[in-house]
Design a protein around this motif. Structure first.
Motif, PDB file in Angstrom:
ATOM      1  N   ILE A   1      -7.462  11.088   9.502  1.00 26.93           N
ATOM      2  CA  ILE A   1      -8.497   9.846   8.961  1.00 26.93           C
ATOM      3  C   ILE A   1      -9.277   9.342   9.883  1.00 26.93           C
ATOM      4  O   ILE A   1     -10.369   9.113   9.862  1.00 26.93           O
ATOM      5  N   LYS A   2      -8.505   8.861  11.138  1.00 28.08           N
ATOM      6  CA  LYS A   2      -9.104   8.367  12.003  1.00 28.08           C
ATOM      7  C   LYS A   2     -10.298   9.089  12.579  1.00 28.08           C
ATOM      8  O   LYS A   2     -11.393   8.543  13.160  1.00 28.08           O
TER       9      LYS A   2
ATOM     10  N   LYS B   1      -8.948   6.109   0.794  1.00 29.24           N
ATOM     11  CA  LYS B   1     -10.467   5.992   1.049  1.00 29.24           C
ATOM     12  C   LYS B   1     -10.812   4.605   0.237  1.00 29.24           C
ATOM     13  O   LYS B   1     -11.693   3.823   0.891  1.00 29.24           O
ATOM     14  N   GLU B   2     -10.460   4.258  -0.943  1.00 31.97           N
ATOM     15  CA  GLU B   2     -11.002   2.916  -1.388  1.00 31.97           C
ATOM     16  C   GLU B   2     -10.310   1.820  -0.632  1.00 31.97           C
ATOM     17  O   GLU B   2     -11.234   0.597  -0.589  1.00 31.97           O
ATOM     18  N   ASN B   3      -9.214   2.096  -0.032  1.00 31.57           N
ATOM     19  CA  ASN B   3      -8.692   0.776   0.605  1.00 31.57           C
ATOM     20  C   ASN B   3      -9.071   0.623   2.070  1.00 31.57           C
ATOM     21  O   ASN B   3      -8.323   0.113   2.778  1.00 31.57           O
ATOM     22  N   HIS B   4      -9.768   1.672   2.382  1.00 35.01           N
ATOM     23  CA  HIS B   4     -10.041   1.760   3.999  1.00 35.01           C
ATOM     24  C   HIS B   4      -8.853   2.008   4.717  1.00 35.01           C
ATOM     25  O   HIS B   4      -8.909   1.236   5.940  1.00 35.01           O
ATOM     26  N   LEU B   5      -7.942   2.691   4.674  1.00 35.43           N
ATOM     27  CA  LEU B   5      -6.672   2.899   4.927  1.00 35.43           C
ATOM     28  C   LEU B   5      -6.731   3.522   6.354  1.00 35.43           C
ATOM     29  O   LEU B   5      -7.351   4.782   6.167  1.00 35.43           O
ATOM     30  N   TYR B   6      -5.921   3.290   7.366  1.00 33.15           N
ATOM     31  CA  TYR B   6      -6.099   4.398   8.704  1.00 33.15           C
ATOM     32  C   TYR B   6      -7.310   4.608   9.312  1.00 33.15           C
ATOM     33  O   TYR B   6      -7.518   5.466  10.058  1.00 33.15           O
ATOM     34  N   GLU B   7      -8.507   4.013   9.105  1.00 31.95           N
ATOM     35  CA  GLU B   7      -9.744   4.213   9.584  1.00 31.95           C
ATOM     36  C   GLU B   7      -9.791   3.674  11.095  1.00 31.95           C
ATOM     37  O   GLU B   7      -8.705   2.562  11.302  1.00 31.95           O
ATOM     38  N   SER B   8     -10.419   4.190  11.864  1.00 31.84           N
ATOM     39  CA  SER B   8     -10.325   3.329  13.202  1.00 31.84           C
ATOM     40  C   SER B   8     -11.183   2.198  13.337  1.00 31.84           C
ATOM     41  O   SER B   8     -12.031   1.901  12.259  1.00 31.84           O
TER      42      SER B   8
ATOM     43  N   ASP C   1       0.757  -1.139   0.086  1.00 30.49           N
ATOM     44  CA  ASP C   1      -0.090  -0.124  -0.098  1.00 30.49           C
ATOM     45  C   ASP C   1       0.814   1.182   0.017  1.00 30.49           C
ATOM     46  O   ASP C   1       0.651   1.978  -0.550  1.00 30.49           O
TER      47      ASP C   1
ATOM     48  N   ARG D   1      -2.793  10.533   9.262  1.00 28.53           N
ATOM     49  CA  ARG D   1      -3.506   9.222  10.165  1.00 28.53           C
ATOM     50  C   ARG D   1      -4.476   9.619  11.267  1.00 28.53           C
ATOM     51  O   ARG D   1      -5.645   9.006  11.088  1.00 28.53           O
TER      52      ARG D   1
END
Length: 188
Positions: A162-163, A181-188, A55, A159
């Motif tokens: 985004i969380k 966004k498309e790979n849902h990175l760094y979301e809580s 990624d 990060r």
């Protein structure tokens, strides 16, 4: 002999601060290229929030797209475990006959005395230090310094935003924002 700047980091994610730093050094020192060198596991950082290197490579590719003087160097991702700049530069110098310039922020200038085999490393590469707010350029090591616009964007700040569901627009390229966004990175 080609003059190549090396900008190492986690690039977790890559942002405009990285790109501006690389471009300013490229221009100020008349370098032929800047190689962005994502590391596997930096010895001085926790890797709790580190997304997979695939990624980070994809985001970095998107971030530097369109600039023929920016390249990605994967050497540190080819090795397992902690990445030490000394070991990397020994390998790079064996592979290439370039003149290397290692780009670091002022936060790393203060940390240089703790770098692995620093006294041998400074004989292999020319360090270029760039200013960062709240950090000092002072060091006993032979470092070229350059001033860049003060940019306080950091990957950790992005990060966190985004969380928290906050915007990251204008902090990083739209292509990188879309990838995150498309790979849902760094979301809580």
């Amino acid at each position: 002999m080609r003059k190549v700047g090396i900008l190492g980091g986690t690039f977790n994610p890559p942002h405009y601060g990285h790109l501006i730093m690389a471009n300013e050094v490229l221009s100020s020192f008349d370098l032929d290229e800047v190689w962005f060198m994502p590391n596997q596991q930096p010895p001085h950082k926790s890797h709790a929030d580190l997304v997979h290197h695939t990624d980070r490579l994809n985001m970095l590719g998107l971030a530097i797209e369109g600039n023929e003087k920016f390249k990605i160097e994967r050497i540190e991702l080819e090795r397992e475990g902690r990445s030490f700049t000394y070991d990397t530069m020994v390998e790079l110098k064996e592979r290439h006959s370039h003149e290397f310039y290692f780009i670091i922020g002022a936060d790393m200038i203060e940390y240089l005395p703790k770098w692995y085999r620093i006294d041998e490393l400074i004989k292999m590469v020319q360090f270029i230090g760039v200013n960062r707010p709240a950090y000092c350029h002072e060091t006993s090591y032979p470092i070229l310094n350059t001033e860049i616009p003060d940019i306080t964007i950091s990957s950790s700040m992005i990060r966190k935003r985004i969380k928290e569901g906050k915007t990251t627009r204008y902090f990083l390229p739209d292509t990188v924002r879309t990838y995150i966004k498309e790979n849902h990175l760094y979301e809580s």
